[in-house]
Design a protein around this motif. Structure first.
Motif, mmCIF file in Angstrom:
data_model
loop_
_atom_site.group_PDB
_atom_site.id
_atom_site.type_symbol
_atom_site.label_atom_id
_atom_site.label_comp_id
_atom_site.label_asym_id
_atom_site.label_seq_id
_atom_site.Cartn_x
_atom_site.Cartn_y
_atom_site.Cartn_z
ATOM 1 N N GLY A 27 5.221 -6.647 -2.732
ATOM 2 C CA GLY A 27 4.075 -5.964 -2.120
ATOM 3 C C GLY A 27 4.187 -5.940 -0.604
ATOM 4 O O GLY A 27 3.920 -4.912 0.037
ATOM 5 N N THR A 28 4.640 -7.042 -0.034
ATOM 6 C CA THR A 28 4.828 -7.117 1.420
ATOM 7 C C THR A 28 5.909 -6.146 1.880
ATOM 8 O O THR A 28 5.752 -5.435 2.871
ATOM 9 N N GLN A 29 6.986 -6.103 1.096
ATOM 10 C CA GLN A 29 8.095 -5.196 1.421
ATOM 11 C C GLN A 29 7.640 -3.727 1.338
ATOM 12 O O GLN A 29 7.938 -2.920 2.208
ATOM 13 N N LEU A 30 6.883 -3.412 0.289
ATOM 14 C CA LEU A 30 6.393 -2.041 0.118
ATOM 15 C C LEU A 30 5.402 -1.680 1.226
ATOM 16 O O LEU A 30 5.384 -0.537 1.704
ATOM 17 N N ALA A 31 4.614 -2.644 1.658
ATOM 18 C CA ALA A 31 3.660 -2.380 2.744
ATOM 19 C C ALA A 31 4.408 -1.990 4.016
ATOM 20 O O ALA A 31 3.983 -1.085 4.745
ATOM 21 N N ASN A 38 0.624 6.853 2.177
ATOM 22 C CA ASN A 38 -0.206 7.110 0.990
ATOM 23 C C ASN A 38 0.659 7.438 -0.228
ATOM 24 O O ASN A 38 0.578 8.534 -0.800
ATOM 25 N N PRO A 39 1.523 6.518 -0.650
ATOM 26 C CA PRO A 39 2.450 6.826 -1.740
ATOM 27 C C PRO A 39 1.743 6.988 -3.079
ATOM 28 O O PRO A 39 0.615 6.520 -3.257
ATOM 29 N N LEU A 40 2.437 7.650 -3.999
ATOM 30 C CA LEU A 40 1.975 7.768 -5.384
ATOM 31 C C LEU A 40 2.845 6.862 -6.247
ATOM 32 O O LEU A 40 4.047 7.121 -6.419
ATOM 33 N N ALA A 52 2.704 -3.180 -13.106
ATOM 34 C CA ALA A 52 2.104 -2.161 -12.235
ATOM 35 C C ALA A 52 0.732 -2.616 -11.741
ATOM 36 O O ALA A 52 0.405 -2.447 -10.561
ATOM 37 N N ALA A 53 -0.056 -3.205 -12.631
ATOM 38 C CA ALA A 53 -1.402 -3.645 -12.253
ATOM 39 C C ALA A 53 -1.330 -4.739 -11.198
ATOM 40 O O ALA A 53 -2.076 -4.728 -10.213
ATOM 41 N N ASP A 54 -0.426 -5.696 -11.368
ATOM 42 C CA ASP A 54 -0.303 -6.779 -10.391
ATOM 43 C C ASP A 54 0.304 -6.273 -9.084
ATOM 44 O O ASP A 54 -0.190 -6.575 -8.000
ATOM 45 N N LEU A 55 1.375 -5.502 -9.196
ATOM 46 C CA LEU A 55 2.031 -4.986 -7.980
ATOM 47 C C LEU A 55 1.049 -4.167 -7.155
ATOM 48 O O LEU A 55 0.979 -4.300 -5.929
ATOM 49 N N PHE A 56 0.289 -3.321 -7.829
ATOM 50 C CA PHE A 56 -0.650 -2.432 -7.139
ATOM 51 C C PHE A 56 -1.696 -3.242 -6.368
ATOM 52 O O PHE A 56 -2.099 -2.872 -5.269
ATOM 53 N N ARG A 57 -2.110 -4.365 -6.929
ATOM 54 C CA ARG A 57 -3.098 -5.199 -6.239
ATOM 55 C C ARG A 57 -2.502 -5.919 -5.040
ATOM 56 O O ARG A 57 -3.206 -6.283 -4.115
ATOM 57 N N TYR A 58 -1.177 -6.128 -5.045
ATOM 58 C CA TYR A 58 -0.527 -6.734 -3.876
ATOM 59 C C TYR A 58 -0.193 -5.681 -2.820
ATOM 60 O O TYR A 58 0.274 -6.034 -1.743
ATOM 61 N N CYS A 59 -0.394 -4.414 -3.137
ATOM 62 C CA CYS A 59 -0.110 -3.341 -2.175
ATOM 63 C C CYS A 59 -1.412 -2.958 -1.490
ATOM 64 O O CYS A 59 -2.127 -2.061 -1.941
ATOM 65 N N ASP A 60 -1.673 -3.655 -0.407
ATOM 66 C CA ASP A 60 -2.962 -3.557 0.260
ATOM 67 C C ASP A 60 -2.931 -2.464 1.336
ATOM 68 O O ASP A 60 -3.023 -2.750 2.522
ATOM 69 N N PHE A 61 -2.728 -1.225 0.894
ATOM 70 C CA PHE A 61 -2.698 -0.088 1.823
ATOM 71 C C PHE A 61 -3.052 1.152 1.009
ATOM 72 O O PHE A 61 -3.005 1.114 -0.232
ATOM 73 N N PRO A 62 -3.427 2.257 1.660
ATOM 74 C CA PRO A 62 -3.836 3.450 0.907
ATOM 75 C C PRO A 62 -2.723 3.934 -0.013
ATOM 76 O O PRO A 62 -1.589 4.133 0.426
ATOM 77 N N SER A 63 -3.034 4.081 -1.288
ATOM 78 C CA SER A 63 -2.026 4.494 -2.263
ATOM 79 C C SER A 63 -2.731 4.901 -3.550
ATOM 80 O O SER A 63 -3.890 4.574 -3.762
ATOM 81 N N ARG A 95 4.866 14.439 -2.290
ATOM 82 C CA ARG A 95 4.420 13.038 -2.242
ATOM 83 C C ARG A 95 5.596 12.077 -2.094
ATOM 84 O O ARG A 95 6.722 12.395 -2.481
ATOM 85 N N ASP A 96 5.296 10.902 -1.561
ATOM 86 C CA ASP A 96 6.264 9.812 -1.552
ATOM 87 C C ASP A 96 6.008 8.993 -2.813
ATOM 88 O O ASP A 96 4.991 8.311 -2.925
ATOM 89 N N VAL A 97 6.918 9.109 -3.750
ATOM 90 C CA VAL A 97 6.714 8.554 -5.084
ATOM 91 C C VAL A 97 7.457 7.218 -5.224
ATOM 92 O O VAL A 97 8.609 7.081 -4.783
ATOM 93 N N ILE A 98 6.777 6.260 -5.828
ATOM 94 C CA ILE A 98 7.398 4.976 -6.162
ATOM 95 C C ILE A 98 7.290 4.803 -7.672
ATOM 96 O O ILE A 98 6.187 4.626 -8.206
ATOM 97 N N ILE A 99 8.400 4.893 -8.368
ATOM 98 C CA ILE A 99 8.388 4.724 -9.818
ATOM 99 C C ILE A 99 8.390 3.232 -10.137
ATOM 100 O O ILE A 99 9.190 2.473 -9.580
ATOM 101 N N VAL A 100 7.487 2.839 -11.026
ATOM 102 C CA VAL A 100 7.324 1.418 -11.358
ATOM 103 C C VAL A 100 7.782 1.193 -12.795
ATOM 104 O O VAL A 100 7.217 1.766 -13.734
ATOM 105 N N GLU A 101 8.807 0.372 -12.978
ATOM 106 C CA GLU A 101 9.366 0.109 -14.304
ATOM 107 C C GLU A 101 9.398 -1.390 -14.561
ATOM 108 O O GLU A 101 9.505 -2.190 -13.634
ATOM 109 N N ASP A 102 9.295 -1.756 -15.826
ATOM 110 C CA ASP A 102 9.368 -3.179 -16.158
ATOM 111 C C ASP A 102 10.807 -3.684 -16.081
ATOM 112 O O ASP A 102 11.076 -4.744 -15.531
#
Ligand code: 5GP
Ligand code: MG
Length: 177
Positions: A27-31, A38-40, A52-63, A95-102
């Protein structure tokens, strides 16, 4: 301690605490890379829902976040064929897209997703995966953000299943041979 799922046994491999610590760092790296963009986030169901749910909560910026559904696994092996069950609903163009995979195993699923998404004319695309199996990987794309590299073994838990069971395990657990 081992857990039984269907006919197989699994043992803890990456603990809940290790997972959370690593996701916070992602999350810090993505920030650093995306806080002004404003990535998607586009998460791949079903396996990536928890990550995705946990990562998204660590991404504390508009997204924003959206979900697609692709499936390639049957039992504990890749079926070699990717089924598209839910496609892109949100506009991806520009958009700036970030694909989230397990997990990226052979890379076949992600290769298909990347091919499909490129046709929707995003401004940029990067991949974040919680798990990566370098010894199984056959793709030719880069994965910029990786949680953990793991050996070529079958794992479940934290969203990942063995024939739909085991997704609710808090640790990532590996098959006991
Ligand atoms: P690939 O197309 O890269 O071979 O496989 C990607 C998909 O297969 C992942 O999204 C995941 O759903 C599934 N998969 C790959 N390896 C594993 C594994 O070790 N355990 C589980 N439960 N699923 C896996
Ligand atoms: Mg998956």
């Amino acid at each position: 301690m081992q857990v039984q799922v269907h006919d197989k046994f699994f043992r803890p491999f990456i603990t809940e605490q290790q997972i959370q610590t690593r996701i916070a760092a992602l999350g810090t790296q993505l920030a650093q890379d995306y806080s002004q963009k404003n990535p998607l986030f586009v998460a791949i169901l079903n396996g990536a829902f928890m990550f995705a749910a946990d990562l998204f909560r660590y991404c504390d910026f508009p997204s924003e976040i959206s979900f697609i559904k692709y499936k390639s696994y049957q039992n504990t092996k890749s079926s070699g064929e990717v089924n598209k069950l839910i496609g892109f609903s949100q506009s991806v163009k520009g958009r700036d897209v970030i694909i989230v995979e397990d997990i990226i195993d052979s890379g076949l699923t992600m290769a298909e997703v990347l091919q499909d998404i490129q046709q929707l004319q995003p401004n940029s695309v990067e991949v974040v995966t919680l798990l990566f199996k370098p010894d199984a990987f056959q793709g030719d794309f880069e994965t910029k953000y990786i949680g953990f590299e793991i050996p070529n073994q079958f794992v479940i838990g934290y969203g990942l299943d063995y024939n739909e069971q085991g997704r609710n395990l808090r640790d990532i657990c590996v098959l006991v041979p």
